[in-house]
Design a protein around this motif. Structure first.
Motif, PDB file in Angstrom:
ATOM      1  N   GLN A   1      38.267 128.119  34.160  1.00 19.91           N
ATOM      2  CA  GLN A   1      38.962 127.729  33.250  1.00 19.91           C
ATOM      3  C   GLN A   1      37.950 128.088  31.952  1.00 19.91           C
ATOM      4  O   GLN A   1      36.970 127.487  32.082  1.00 19.91           O
ATOM      5  CB  GLN A   1      39.268 126.160  33.161  1.00 19.91           C
ATOM      6  CG  GLN A   1      39.978 125.826  34.466  1.00 19.91           C
ATOM      7  CD  GLN A   1      39.661 124.393  34.915  1.00 19.91           C
ATOM      8  OE1 GLN A   1      40.223 123.619  34.043  1.00 19.91           O
ATOM      9  NE2 GLN A   1      39.088 124.040  35.935  1.00 19.91           N
ATOM     10  N   SER A   2      38.730 128.662  30.890  1.00 22.96           N
ATOM     11  CA  SER A   2      37.862 129.245  29.826  1.00 22.96           C
ATOM     12  C   SER A   2      38.223 128.344  28.657  1.00 22.96           C
ATOM     13  O   SER A   2      39.551 128.107  28.296  1.00 22.96           O
ATOM     14  CB  SER A   2      38.155 130.758  29.636  1.00 22.96           C
ATOM     15  OG  SER A   2      37.854 131.393  30.594  1.00 22.96           O
ATOM     16  N   GLN A   3      37.267 128.178  27.715  1.00 24.72           N
ATOM     17  CA  GLN A   3      37.375 127.520  26.425  1.00 24.72           C
ATOM     18  C   GLN A   3      36.317 128.165  25.743  1.00 24.72           C
ATOM     19  O   GLN A   3      34.976 128.134  25.804  1.00 24.72           O
ATOM     20  CB  GLN A   3      36.919 125.870  26.652  1.00 24.72           C
ATOM     21  CG  GLN A   3      37.984 125.091  27.545  1.00 24.72           C
ATOM     22  CD  GLN A   3      37.295 123.700  27.414  1.00 24.72           C
ATOM     23  OE1 GLN A   3      36.634 123.286  26.647  1.00 24.72           O
ATOM     24  NE2 GLN A   3      37.917 123.075  28.587  1.00 24.72           N
ATOM     25  N   CYS A   4      36.607 128.674  24.353  1.00 18.55           N
ATOM     26  CA  CYS A   4      35.708 129.004  23.199  1.00 18.55           C
ATOM     27  C   CYS A   4      34.650 130.050  23.934  1.00 18.55           C
ATOM     28  O   CYS A   4      33.604 130.279  23.323  1.00 18.55           O
ATOM     29  CB  CYS A   4      34.861 127.812  22.741  1.00 18.55           C
ATOM     30  SG  CYS A   4      35.841 126.486  22.075  1.00 18.55           S
ATOM     31  N   GLY A   5      35.422 130.892  24.775  1.00 18.20           N
ATOM     32  CA  GLY A   5      34.492 132.004  25.298  1.00 18.20           C
ATOM     33  C   GLY A   5      33.826 131.681  26.260  1.00 18.20           C
ATOM     34  O   GLY A   5      32.972 132.484  26.975  1.00 18.20           O
ATOM     35  N   PHE A   6      33.660 130.178  26.783  1.00 18.06           N
ATOM     36  CA  PHE A   6      32.508 129.900  27.795  1.00 18.06           C
ATOM     37  C   PHE A   6      33.714 129.431  29.478  1.00 18.06           C
ATOM     38  O   PHE A   6      34.998 129.129  28.878  1.00 18.06           O
ATOM     39  CB  PHE A   6      31.935 128.426  27.721  1.00 18.06           C
ATOM     40  CG  PHE A   6      30.908 128.711  26.562  1.00 18.06           C
ATOM     41  CD1 PHE A   6      29.626 128.890  26.865  1.00 18.06           C
ATOM     42  CD2 PHE A   6      31.618 128.118  25.235  1.00 18.06           C
ATOM     43  CE1 PHE A   6      28.620 129.170  25.608  1.00 18.06           C
ATOM     44  CE2 PHE A   6      30.533 128.358  24.099  1.00 18.06           C
ATOM     45  CZ  PHE A   6      29.296 128.980  24.214  1.00 18.06           C
ATOM     46  N   ASP A   7      33.393 129.728  30.135  1.00 17.33           N
ATOM     47  CA  ASP A   7      33.992 129.443  31.481  1.00 17.33           C
ATOM     48  C   ASP A   7      33.516 128.271  32.268  1.00 17.33           C
ATOM     49  O   ASP A   7      32.167 127.866  32.173  1.00 17.33           O
ATOM     50  CB  ASP A   7      33.855 130.737  32.488  1.00 17.33           C
ATOM     51  CG  ASP A   7      34.525 131.972  32.065  1.00 17.33           C
ATOM     52  OD1 ASP A   7      35.440 132.063  31.343  1.00 17.33           O
ATOM     53  OD2 ASP A   7      34.111 133.098  32.504  1.00 17.33           O
ATOM     54  N   TYR A   8      34.340 127.304  32.841  1.00 21.27           N
ATOM     55  CA  TYR A   8      34.062 126.384  33.681  1.00 21.27           C
ATOM     56  C   TYR A   8      34.880 126.208  35.080  1.00 21.27           C
ATOM     57  O   TYR A   8      35.960 127.039  34.959  1.00 21.27           O
ATOM     58  CB  TYR A   8      34.404 124.954  32.866  1.00 21.27           C
ATOM     59  CG  TYR A   8      33.895 124.889  31.462  1.00 21.27           C
ATOM     60  CD1 TYR A   8      32.879 124.302  31.056  1.00 21.27           C
ATOM     61  CD2 TYR A   8      34.509 125.514  30.200  1.00 21.27           C
ATOM     62  CE1 TYR A   8      32.306 124.081  29.981  1.00 21.27           C
ATOM     63  CE2 TYR A   8      34.125 125.588  29.080  1.00 21.27           C
ATOM     64  CZ  TYR A   8      32.716 124.889  28.831  1.00 21.27           C
ATOM     65  OH  TYR A   8      32.476 124.779  27.752  1.00 21.27           O
ATOM     66  N   ARG A   9      34.123 125.791  35.939  1.00 21.97           N
ATOM     67  CA  ARG A   9      34.690 125.368  37.153  1.00 21.97           C
ATOM     68  C   ARG A   9      34.152 124.252  37.896  1.00 21.97           C
ATOM     69  O   ARG A   9      32.973 123.664  37.539  1.00 21.97           O
ATOM     70  CB  ARG A   9      34.649 126.659  37.943  1.00 21.97           C
ATOM     71  CG  ARG A   9      33.173 127.036  38.338  1.00 21.97           C
ATOM     72  CD  ARG A   9      33.238 128.332  39.353  1.00 21.97           C
ATOM     73  NE  ARG A   9      31.808 128.470  39.615  1.00 21.97           N
ATOM     74  CZ  ARG A   9      31.436 129.693  40.547  1.00 21.97           C
ATOM     75  NH1 ARG A   9      32.165 130.600  40.777  1.00 21.97           N
ATOM     76  NH2 ARG A   9      30.085 129.521  40.771  1.00 21.97           N
ATOM     77  N   VAL A  10      34.700 123.620  38.790  1.00 23.47           N
ATOM     78  CA  VAL A  10      34.118 122.582  39.607  1.00 23.47           C
ATOM     79  C   VAL A  10      34.235 123.150  40.990  1.00 23.47           C
ATOM     80  O   VAL A  10      35.228 123.444  41.538  1.00 23.47           O
ATOM     81  CB  VAL A  10      34.978 121.187  39.568  1.00 23.47           C
ATOM     82  CG1 VAL A  10      34.542 120.295  40.148  1.00 23.47           C
ATOM     83  CG2 VAL A  10      35.277 120.835  38.054  1.00 23.47           C
TER      84      VAL A  10
END
Length: 262
Positions: free
Chosen positions: A145-154
């Motif tokens: 999941q991307s926000q403001c150019g950063f990626d996230y995951r769990v």
């Protein structure tokens, strides 16, 4: 006393009051852009920061909205949880252990956040983490999941789930680990009362009492974080860090993060 209408006006939210994923995203982001993280009132307390963990939404509302001060995790979490409950969201309190500079994780009760159930999906809602983290909620999913150019995951690291963050072109790094276990405020009260014998808490209390001041706030496309004199700007997938050696520059950064006039 907690007033949902005044809170929504304060953060500039004008949407519907339906418990949807889109409204959760907007509420989360607007809270983080309007209500800063600020531990300056709490840093000298050590583990006594948990004394008022069960103070309730009225107390947190008075400090964060009426008095327009910043706060720490349980203050933000308590207020935001009350807001989400008013909207009809299914919300639980959970906790996490934050990854330190040495790569190790803190105690499971080190940080407080919420998990929100919308249909068959679970979302992390965390408006009280200084960062850098996420400014919109993150689904509990291995999907990127991307926000403001950063990626996230769990991702899973049994028995824990781990929130990971990746800068543009960088590697995945853990932010914190957690379990989907509903927590009770009495668990944190026990820490404040000295009923937890884990030696970690004695060490953490000494570190907190050392007085390191932390300020943080989101803006439309990123986050600002000030830890001591170390200033971090997270924007467009990049973390830019510098040390504010000059006192006037440091004070100006605090005012900017706290939305205070010069």
């Amino acid at each position: 006393m907690f007033d949902i209408d005044t809170y929504l006006k304060h953060i500039g939210y004008t949407g519907t009051r339906e418990p949807t994923a889109e409204n959760l995203r907007e509420l989360h982001k607007k809270h983080m852009m309007t209500v800063p993280f600020d531990n300056s009132r709490n840093a000298p307390k050590g583990l006594a920061i948990w004394d008022d963990v069960d103070a309730g939404a009225d107390v947190f509302y008075e400090a964060l909205v009426v008095e327009r001060r910043g706060g720490i995790c349980h203050e933000h979490c308590g207020l935001f949880r009350a807001v989400l409950t008013e909207f009809g969201y299914d919300v639980d309190i959970i906790s996490s252990g934050v990854r330190g500079a040495n790569g190790e994780f803190g105690h499971d009760l080190e940080h407080m956040l919420s998990v929100v159930r919308i249909g068959d999906e679970l979302w992390l809602a965390d408006v009280g983490f200084a960062g850098p983290s996420f400014i919109e909620p993150v689904r509990v999913s291995q999907d990127v999941q991307s926000q403001c150019g950063f990626d996230y995951r769990v991702v899973e690291n049994a028995p824990y789930l781990v929130l990971e963050r990746r800068t543009r072109g960088g590697e995945w790094l853990a932010v914190y680990r957690f379990m989907l276990q509903e927590r009770e405020l009495t668990e944190w009260k026990a820490i404040a009362a000295g009923e937890n014998d884990d030696p970690f808490w004695h060490w953490a209390g000494e570190m907190i009492a050392a007085g390191t001041l932390i300020y943080g706030r989101a803006y439309e496309n990123g986050q600002l974080l000030l830890v001591g004199r170390r200033h971090l700007k997270a924007e467009d997938g990049r973390d830019e860090t510098r040390v504010l050696a000059k006192t006037d520059e440091y004070q100006a950064a605090i005012r900017h993060i706290l939305l205070q006039k010069a």
